[in-house]
Scaffold this motif. Structure first.
Motif, PDB file in Angstrom:
ATOM      1  N   HIS A  30     -15.835   1.302  20.080  1.00  0.00           N
ATOM      2  CA  HIS A  30     -15.095   0.038  19.961  1.00  0.00           C
ATOM      3  C   HIS A  30     -14.662  -0.196  18.513  1.00  0.00           C
ATOM      4  O   HIS A  30     -13.487  -0.438  18.232  1.00  0.00           O
ATOM      5  CB  HIS A  30     -16.000  -1.097  20.444  1.00  0.00           C
ATOM      6  CG  HIS A  30     -15.402  -2.460  20.370  1.00  0.00           C
ATOM      7  ND1 HIS A  30     -15.093  -3.215  21.478  1.00  0.00           N
ATOM      8  CD2 HIS A  30     -15.045  -3.242  19.310  1.00  0.00           C
ATOM      9  CE1 HIS A  30     -14.586  -4.372  21.119  1.00  0.00           C
ATOM     10  NE2 HIS A  30     -14.555  -4.412  19.800  1.00  0.00           N
ATOM     11  N   GLU A  31     -15.627  -0.122  17.599  1.00  0.00           N
ATOM     12  CA  GLU A  31     -15.335  -0.428  16.197  1.00  0.00           C
ATOM     13  C   GLU A  31     -14.498   0.668  15.540  1.00  0.00           C
ATOM     14  O   GLU A  31     -13.725   0.396  14.616  1.00  0.00           O
ATOM     15  CB  GLU A  31     -16.640  -0.639  15.427  1.00  0.00           C
ATOM     16  CG  GLU A  31     -17.451  -1.834  15.897  1.00  0.00           C
ATOM     17  CD  GLU A  31     -16.712  -3.155  15.753  1.00  0.00           C
ATOM     18  OE1 GLU A  31     -15.962  -3.305  14.760  1.00  0.00           O
ATOM     19  OE2 GLU A  31     -16.883  -4.042  16.618  1.00  0.00           O
ATOM     20  N   GLN A  62     -12.049   2.220  16.946  1.00  0.00           N
ATOM     21  CA  GLN A  62     -10.655   1.879  17.224  1.00  0.00           C
ATOM     22  C   GLN A  62     -10.157   0.861  16.210  1.00  0.00           C
ATOM     23  O   GLN A  62      -9.036   0.983  15.705  1.00  0.00           O
ATOM     24  CB  GLN A  62     -10.490   1.317  18.638  1.00  0.00           C
ATOM     25  CG  GLN A  62      -9.046   1.120  19.085  1.00  0.00           C
ATOM     26  CD  GLN A  62      -8.272  -0.021  18.431  1.00  0.00           C
ATOM     27  OE1 GLN A  62      -7.118   0.146  18.005  1.00  0.00           O
ATOM     28  NE2 GLN A  62      -8.891  -1.192  18.331  1.00  0.00           N
ATOM     29  N   HIS A  63     -10.977  -0.160  15.909  1.00  0.00           N
ATOM     30  CA  HIS A  63     -10.576  -1.145  14.897  1.00  0.00           C
ATOM     31  C   HIS A  63     -10.280  -0.457  13.562  1.00  0.00           C
ATOM     32  O   HIS A  63      -9.311  -0.797  12.866  1.00  0.00           O
ATOM     33  CB  HIS A  63     -11.676  -2.187  14.694  1.00  0.00           C
ATOM     34  CG  HIS A  63     -11.820  -3.178  15.797  1.00  0.00           C
ATOM     35  ND1 HIS A  63     -10.745  -3.743  16.445  1.00  0.00           N
ATOM     36  CD2 HIS A  63     -12.928  -3.742  16.363  1.00  0.00           C
ATOM     37  CE1 HIS A  63     -11.170  -4.597  17.365  1.00  0.00           C
ATOM     38  NE2 HIS A  63     -12.496  -4.609  17.334  1.00  0.00           N
ATOM     39  N   ASN A 103      -7.029   1.494  13.814  1.00  0.00           N
ATOM     40  CA  ASN A 103      -5.930   0.544  13.898  1.00  0.00           C
ATOM     41  C   ASN A 103      -5.583  -0.009  12.517  1.00  0.00           C
ATOM     42  O   ASN A 103      -4.408  -0.100  12.140  1.00  0.00           O
ATOM     43  CB  ASN A 103      -6.306  -0.590  14.855  1.00  0.00           C
ATOM     44  CG  ASN A 103      -5.101  -1.286  15.460  1.00  0.00           C
ATOM     45  OD1 ASN A 103      -4.152  -1.606  14.766  1.00  0.00           O
ATOM     46  ND2 ASN A 103      -5.151  -1.516  16.757  1.00  0.00           N
ATOM     47  N   PHE A 104      -6.607  -0.360  11.741  1.00  0.00           N
ATOM     48  CA  PHE A 104      -6.379  -0.874  10.388  1.00  0.00           C
ATOM     49  C   PHE A 104      -5.759   0.204   9.512  1.00  0.00           C
ATOM     50  O   PHE A 104      -4.811  -0.051   8.759  1.00  0.00           O
ATOM     51  CB  PHE A 104      -7.696  -1.361   9.785  1.00  0.00           C
ATOM     52  CG  PHE A 104      -7.540  -2.006   8.441  1.00  0.00           C
ATOM     53  CD1 PHE A 104      -7.206  -3.345   8.330  1.00  0.00           C
ATOM     54  CD2 PHE A 104      -7.698  -1.263   7.281  1.00  0.00           C
ATOM     55  CE1 PHE A 104      -7.045  -3.941   7.081  1.00  0.00           C
ATOM     56  CE2 PHE A 104      -7.538  -1.842   6.034  1.00  0.00           C
ATOM     57  CZ  PHE A 104      -7.206  -3.195   5.929  1.00  0.00           C
ATOM     58  N   GLU A 109      -3.165  -5.511  12.874  1.00  0.00           N
ATOM     59  CA  GLU A 109      -2.788  -5.927  14.221  1.00  0.00           C
ATOM     60  C   GLU A 109      -3.368  -7.302  14.542  1.00  0.00           C
ATOM     61  O   GLU A 109      -4.428  -7.678  14.037  1.00  0.00           O
ATOM     62  CB  GLU A 109      -3.306  -4.890  15.241  1.00  0.00           C
ATOM     63  CG  GLU A 109      -2.981  -5.198  16.695  1.00  0.00           C
ATOM     64  CD  GLU A 109      -1.488  -5.372  16.937  1.00  0.00           C
ATOM     65  OE1 GLU A 109      -1.001  -6.520  16.859  1.00  0.00           O
ATOM     66  OE2 GLU A 109      -0.817  -4.359  17.191  1.00  0.00           O
ATOM     67  N   GLY A 166      -5.406 -10.077  16.329  1.00  0.00           N
ATOM     68  CA  GLY A 166      -6.755  -9.915  16.844  1.00  0.00           C
ATOM     69  C   GLY A 166      -6.841  -9.691  18.329  1.00  0.00           C
ATOM     70  O   GLY A 166      -7.629  -8.864  18.801  1.00  0.00           O
ATOM     71  N   ASP A 205      -5.732  -6.089  19.124  1.00  0.00           N
ATOM     72  CA  ASP A 205      -6.696  -5.170  18.528  1.00  0.00           C
ATOM     73  C   ASP A 205      -7.978  -5.141  19.359  1.00  0.00           C
ATOM     74  O   ASP A 205      -8.558  -4.085  19.617  1.00  0.00           O
ATOM     75  CB  ASP A 205      -6.986  -5.619  17.095  1.00  0.00           C
ATOM     76  CG  ASP A 205      -7.669  -4.553  16.251  1.00  0.00           C
ATOM     77  OD1 ASP A 205      -7.786  -3.397  16.709  1.00  0.00           O
ATOM     78  OD2 ASP A 205      -8.093  -4.884  15.128  1.00  0.00           O
ATOM     79  N   GLU A 206      -8.417  -6.321  19.804  1.00  0.00           N
ATOM     80  CA  GLU A 206      -9.631  -6.390  20.621  1.00  0.00           C
ATOM     81  C   GLU A 206      -9.418  -5.754  21.989  1.00  0.00           C
ATOM     82  O   GLU A 206     -10.301  -5.055  22.510  1.00  0.00           O
ATOM     83  CB  GLU A 206     -10.076  -7.841  20.773  1.00  0.00           C
ATOM     84  CG  GLU A 206     -11.441  -8.022  21.394  1.00  0.00           C
ATOM     85  CD  GLU A 206     -12.571  -7.483  20.524  1.00  0.00           C
ATOM     86  OE1 GLU A 206     -13.676  -7.262  21.080  1.00  0.00           O
ATOM     87  OE2 GLU A 206     -12.373  -7.267  19.317  1.00  0.00           O
ATOM     88  N   SER A 250      -9.728  -2.081  21.645  1.00  0.00           N
ATOM     89  CA  SER A 250     -11.106  -1.624  21.451  1.00  0.00           C
ATOM     90  C   SER A 250     -11.904  -1.676  22.747  1.00  0.00           C
ATOM     91  O   SER A 250     -12.751  -0.817  23.005  1.00  0.00           O
ATOM     92  CB  SER A 250     -11.795  -2.457  20.366  1.00  0.00           C
ATOM     93  OG  SER A 250     -11.426  -2.006  19.071  1.00  0.00           O
ATOM     94  N   ASP A 274      -9.944 -11.016  16.221  1.00  0.00           N
ATOM     95  CA  ASP A 274     -10.693 -10.273  17.238  1.00  0.00           C
ATOM     96  C   ASP A 274     -12.094 -10.851  17.413  1.00  0.00           C
ATOM     97  O   ASP A 274     -13.097 -10.152  17.405  1.00  0.00           O
ATOM     98  CB  ASP A 274     -10.749  -8.779  16.905  1.00  0.00           C
ATOM     99  CG  ASP A 274     -11.445  -8.483  15.593  1.00  0.00           C
ATOM    100  OD1 ASP A 274     -11.584  -9.407  14.785  1.00  0.00           O
ATOM    101  OD2 ASP A 274     -11.846  -7.327  15.387  1.00  0.00           O
TER     102      ASP A 274
END
Length: 371
Positions: A134-135, A137-138, A141-142, A154, A156, A159-160, A163, A209
């Motif tokens: 999950h994290e 992907q964050h 993405n960043f 992105e 929230g 982005d969530e 994830s 997120d």
């Protein structure tokens, strides 16, 4: 000191972590699943990760400080933070302020609850891989939005959603009949259930997120729907761009966001609806929500108290009347039922019984005839 190192991942454990902690064999198992499955899956699906600290690996730091983010009382009543990615570690201009590297922070094993509530080794082994994918992907993405494309992070809510999608596809990588599928996917499914219990109270377009489980569930359901509709290449397109939020979705799908979100709302009701063949644009192709939630209700009625959580207000003919507050990207569901050959009626959609909704809020009324 690194306790387990692979080609892409290095696991460190806080020197002050409570004893006995995670065993060497358990660490090796975690490192293997991070390195050979989750890292590869996330990078192929979403994009590349940076290496600003030039150590060639993503660091998994299991630290007491994550456990201490909540008190024992908070943990027992509301849950805990299993781990996180902090954008400041990668943000341009912040290298001397924060840790200047690709780091996933995780709780440590604490079987006796010396730091907060207790976290046994078995729990760490179950939860940490899900939280990592999950994290991660964050993090990707960043990196893609800010470091590679030079844009803004992105929104929230999207982005969530991506994830939570990462959690789901990690489970699917084992096969849907494998116990690991439930390990990774059940969180997203549970959150989606919470959203469908009260969609009118839950906005989709949250500004960050964070939020309730229902908000997270809305993000996952929407992301899952658009991937089903527009293909598995879509998540990478959504991540590898300077666009964000609704504009990003519209650009990558080639369809106005208002149209997409309206169809998604209808898809939530007609998913494997008995006696109704939904058109392709109103279908989840990867889930049969009524079947899934019905099975969970049978096996776990405490966490899934009704067979299908979305229960529209039911009215008949000219007696249709509903009022309330509509949140951005969501809304209320209502069934207007008439007998065969019943008289026609006019449906009014307004701010109240006499005033039209302001066009500034972009109101939408979406109608689907079931029979």
């Amino acid at each position: 000191m690194a306790r387990a190192v692979g080609a892409h991942i290095a696991i460190y454990i806080d020197t002050l972590a409570p004893a006995p902690g995670i065993s060497a064999s358990e660490l090796d198992s975690l490192q293997t699943v991070f390195d050979t499955r989750l890292y590869a899956l996330d990078t192929v699906t979403f994009g590349h990760v940076s290496d600003i600290d030039t150590n060639t690996v993503v660091i998994v730091l299991m630290t007491n400080q994550v456990n201490k983010l909540v008190t024992t009382a908070q943990c027992n009543s509301s849950g805990y933070v299993a781990g996180f990615f902090f954008p400041g570690d990668l943000a341009p201009g912040f290298s001397t302020t924060y840790n200047n590297g690709e780091i996933f922070y995780s709780v440590v094993a604490d079987s006796t609850g010396t730091l907060s509530c207790a976290h046994k080794n078995s729990e760490i082994n179950l939860v940490t891989p899900v939280t990592f994918t999950h994290e991660f992907q964050h993090m990707i993405n960043f990196v893609e939005h800010v470091l590679v494309k030079g844009g803004d992070p992105e929104d929230g809510w999207l982005d969530e959603g991506l994830s939570k999608y990462a959690e789901e596809i990690a489970g699917r990588s084992f096969g849907t009949s494998d116990p690991h599928f439930s390990q990774y996917a059940i969180g997203a499914v549970y959150d989606g259930y919470q959203y469908l219990l009260a969609p009118g109270d839950t906005p989709l377009l949250i500004p960050a997120d964070t939020g309730t489980l229902a908000m997270v569930g809305a993000s996952w359901l929407f992301t899952r729907y658009i991937v089903d509709q527009f293909g598995t290449a879509l998540p990478g397109k959504l991540v590898q761009t300077t666009l964000t939020g609704a504009a990003n979705v519209a650009a990558q799908t080639g369809q106005p966001f208002a149209e997409t979100v309206s169809r998604w709302a209808l898809a939530n009701w007609v998913s494997d609806l008995p006696g109704f063949s939904a058109p392709s644009e109103l279908q989840y192709t990867s889930w049969h929500l009524r079947t899934t939630f019905g099975g969970l209700h049978t096996n776990d009625p405490r966490d899934f108290p009704i067979a299908y959580p979305l229960v529209p207000t039911l009215s008949a003919g000219s007696a249709v009347n509903i009022s309330g507050t509509l949140w951005s990207g969501s809304g209320e569901y209502m069934r207007a039922v008439q007998p065969a050959g019943g008289a026609e009626f006019t449906l009014h959609f307004g701010a109240n019984s006499t005033t039209a909704v302001s066009p500034a809020v972009v109101p939408r009324l979406v109608v689907l005839r079931i029979r």
